[in-house]
Write a protein that holds these residues in place. Structure first.
Motif, PDB file in Angstrom:
ATOM      1  N   TRP A 135      15.146  -1.001   8.520  1.00  0.00           N
ATOM      2  CA  TRP A 135      14.856  -1.721   8.274  1.00  0.00           C
ATOM      3  C   TRP A 135      13.521  -2.562   8.543  1.00  0.00           C
ATOM      4  CZ3 TRP A 135      16.334  -4.506   3.641  1.00  0.00           C
ATOM      5  CH2 TRP A 135      15.334  -4.730   2.188  1.00  0.00           C
ATOM      6  N   PRO A 149      13.977   7.848   4.007  1.00  0.00           N
ATOM      7  CA  PRO A 149      13.350   6.247   3.316  1.00  0.00           C
ATOM      8  C   PRO A 149      14.981   6.439   2.150  1.00  0.00           C
ATOM      9  CG  PRO A 149      11.829   6.974   4.117  1.00  0.00           C
ATOM     10  CD  PRO A 149      12.916   8.294   4.350  1.00  0.00           C
ATOM     11  N   GLY A 150      15.657   5.384   1.346  1.00  0.00           N
ATOM     12  CA  GLY A 150      16.380   5.693   0.738  1.00  0.00           C
ATOM     13  C   GLY A 150      17.567   5.689   1.360  1.00  0.00           C
ATOM     14  N   ASP A 151      18.006   6.278   2.289  1.00  0.00           N
ATOM     15  CA  ASP A 151      19.112   6.631   3.322  1.00  0.00           C
ATOM     16  C   ASP A 151      19.694   5.556   3.865  1.00  0.00           C
ATOM     17  OD1 ASP A 151      21.378   7.877   3.812  1.00  0.00           O
ATOM     18  OD2 ASP A 151      20.628   9.594   4.650  1.00  0.00           O
ATOM     19  N   ASN A 152      18.834   5.874   4.805  1.00  0.00           N
ATOM     20  CA  ASN A 152      19.059   5.100   6.612  1.00  0.00           C
ATOM     21  C   ASN A 152      18.200   4.665   7.219  1.00  0.00           C
ATOM     22  OD1 ASN A 152      18.359   7.167   6.825  1.00  0.00           O
ATOM     23  ND2 ASN A 152      19.927   8.010   8.766  1.00  0.00           N
ATOM     24  N   ILE A 171      14.801   2.083   5.328  1.00  0.00           N
ATOM     25  CA  ILE A 171      14.042   1.201   4.291  1.00  0.00           C
ATOM     26  C   ILE A 171      12.771   1.220   4.699  1.00  0.00           C
ATOM     27  CG2 ILE A 171      14.738  -1.373   2.562  1.00  0.00           C
ATOM     28  CD1 ILE A 171      17.656  -0.842   3.746  1.00  0.00           C
ATOM     29  N   SER A 193       9.628  -1.233   3.204  1.00  0.00           N
ATOM     30  CA  SER A 193       8.475  -2.353   2.224  1.00  0.00           C
ATOM     31  C   SER A 193       6.992  -2.136   2.592  1.00  0.00           C
ATOM     32  CB  SER A 193      10.170  -3.574   2.060  1.00  0.00           C
ATOM     33  OG  SER A 193       9.628  -4.450   3.082  1.00  0.00           O
ATOM     34  N   LYS A 206      16.588  -7.247  -4.239  1.00  0.00           N
ATOM     35  CA  LYS A 206      16.585  -6.199  -5.495  1.00  0.00           C
ATOM     36  C   LYS A 206      16.834  -4.757  -4.541  1.00  0.00           C
ATOM     37  CE  LYS A 206      13.677  -6.663  -9.599  1.00  0.00           C
ATOM     38  NZ  LYS A 206      15.531  -6.236 -10.755  1.00  0.00           N
ATOM     39  N   MET A 207      16.560  -4.641  -3.386  1.00  0.00           N
ATOM     40  CA  MET A 207      15.962  -3.729  -2.447  1.00  0.00           C
ATOM     41  C   MET A 207      17.964  -3.504  -1.507  1.00  0.00           C
ATOM     42  SD  MET A 207      11.874  -2.950  -0.819  1.00  0.00           S
ATOM     43  CE  MET A 207      12.868  -1.992   0.598  1.00  0.00           C
ATOM     44  N   LYS A 224      20.254  -2.489  -3.712  1.00  0.00           N
ATOM     45  CA  LYS A 224      20.196  -0.944  -4.141  1.00  0.00           C
ATOM     46  C   LYS A 224      20.840  -0.147  -2.684  1.00  0.00           C
ATOM     47  CE  LYS A 224      19.011   3.037  -5.614  1.00  0.00           C
ATOM     48  NZ  LYS A 224      19.531   3.953  -6.735  1.00  0.00           N
ATOM     49  N   TYR A 225      20.561  -1.111  -1.557  1.00  0.00           N
ATOM     50  CA  TYR A 225      20.508   0.231  -0.640  1.00  0.00           C
ATOM     51  C   TYR A 225      21.440  -0.308   0.646  1.00  0.00           C
ATOM     52  CZ  TYR A 225      15.657   2.218  -1.839  1.00  0.00           C
ATOM     53  OH  TYR A 225      15.024   2.505  -2.330  1.00  0.00           O
TER      54      TYR A 225
END
Length: 264
Positions: free
Chosen positions: A206, A235-238, A240, A242, A257-258, A261-262
């Motif tokens: 992250w 991004p969106g897999d391994n 994250i 912000s 929320k993140m 989702k992730y």
């Protein structure tokens, strides 16, 4: 397979949405079916077939809309039959399946018997504990960095990082702060947070990029994210990511929320 239960749930939801569409389209459809033929001159003819007339009646040009409706009906019926069959299969598999069923076999053994057995899949808590016990040396703090501590009692570099870390802490998510990672072509980087994700057993990184309204900072942030992607972290897999700027600051609702989702 970790996370299969969730994947099955999402697939069923998708199929249910498709079924709703075709069910509604099949409510008011003409009787019969469409048969397509061709003449000796290779001209296409549309025939309206019914129970009473299997060969069908020729659909005249001024009534071509009927051919469209009958063709759509046939297609929707095929989709309807398929999704209904798949939904039943998914429901059956989902009812029987448990993401942790292999791990549970070991967990349910008597402790004495566990000592005699080498599990094919280590219990999650043991894997997590081993991951946590791997030592690492984080990045040093320079003297001009503000002194900010998280609920976990560790020092971070910004208030936003504290918000993220404290949210992890409140949700019981184990993490490592600025654990070094080697990126080919770049060298050692220090992701803000490293998480060992339970649902697939992956390490997830992250990165929080503040000050995105600073052109120089934003340029470095983009270069950093591209270096992750070049090394297979997406991004969106391994990975994250912000962001925030002086006018759009990070808050715990966005973080949650993140996480939902992730990570979960």
């Amino acid at each position: 397979m970790n996370g299969l239960k969730e994947l099955l749930k999402h697939e069923e939801e998708k199929l249910q949405a498709v079924k709703l569409v075709v069910d509604n389209r099949l409510k008011n459809v003409p009787d019969g079916a469409l048969r397509i033929t061709s003449t000796r001159k290779s001209q296409i003819q549309y025939m309206h077939c019914t129970e009473q007339d299997k060969n069908g009646q020729f659909i005249k040009k001024e009534n071509q809309e009927l051919a469209f409706k009958l063709a759509q009906k046939s297609y929707d019926q095929k989709v309807q039959r398929l999704v209904e069959r798949r939904i039943k299969q998914i429901k059956k598999l989902s009812d029987e399946y448990n993401d942790n069923e292999i791990e549970d076999i070991y967990d349910q053994l008597h402790p004495v018997r566990q000592k005699l057995v080498i599990p094919v899949e280590k219990p999650w808590e043991k894997r997590l504990a081993e991951w946590k016990d791997i030592p690492y040396v984080g990045k040093e703090f320079s003297e001009n960095i503000p002194v900010i501590y998280t609920k976990k009692g560790e020092r971070v570099r910004s208030k936003s990082e504290k918000i993220i870390a404290d949210t992890f802490y409140d949700l019981g998510i184990e993490y490592k702060y600025e654990c070094p990672l080697n990126l080919k072509g770049v060298g050692t980087v220090y992701p803000d947070f490293t998480i060992f994700r339970k649902r697939d057993g992956k390490e997830v990184y992250w990165e929080h990029d503040g000050r995105m309204d600073d052109p120089s900072y934003a340029e470095k942030a983009v270069r950093k994210i591209n270096s992750y992607i070049a090394n297979g972290y997406f991004p969106g897999d391994n990975l994250i990511v912000s962001f925030e700027s002086s006018g759009n600051v990070l808050n715990d609702r966005i973080i949650k929320k993140m996480i939902s989702k992730y990570i979960f």
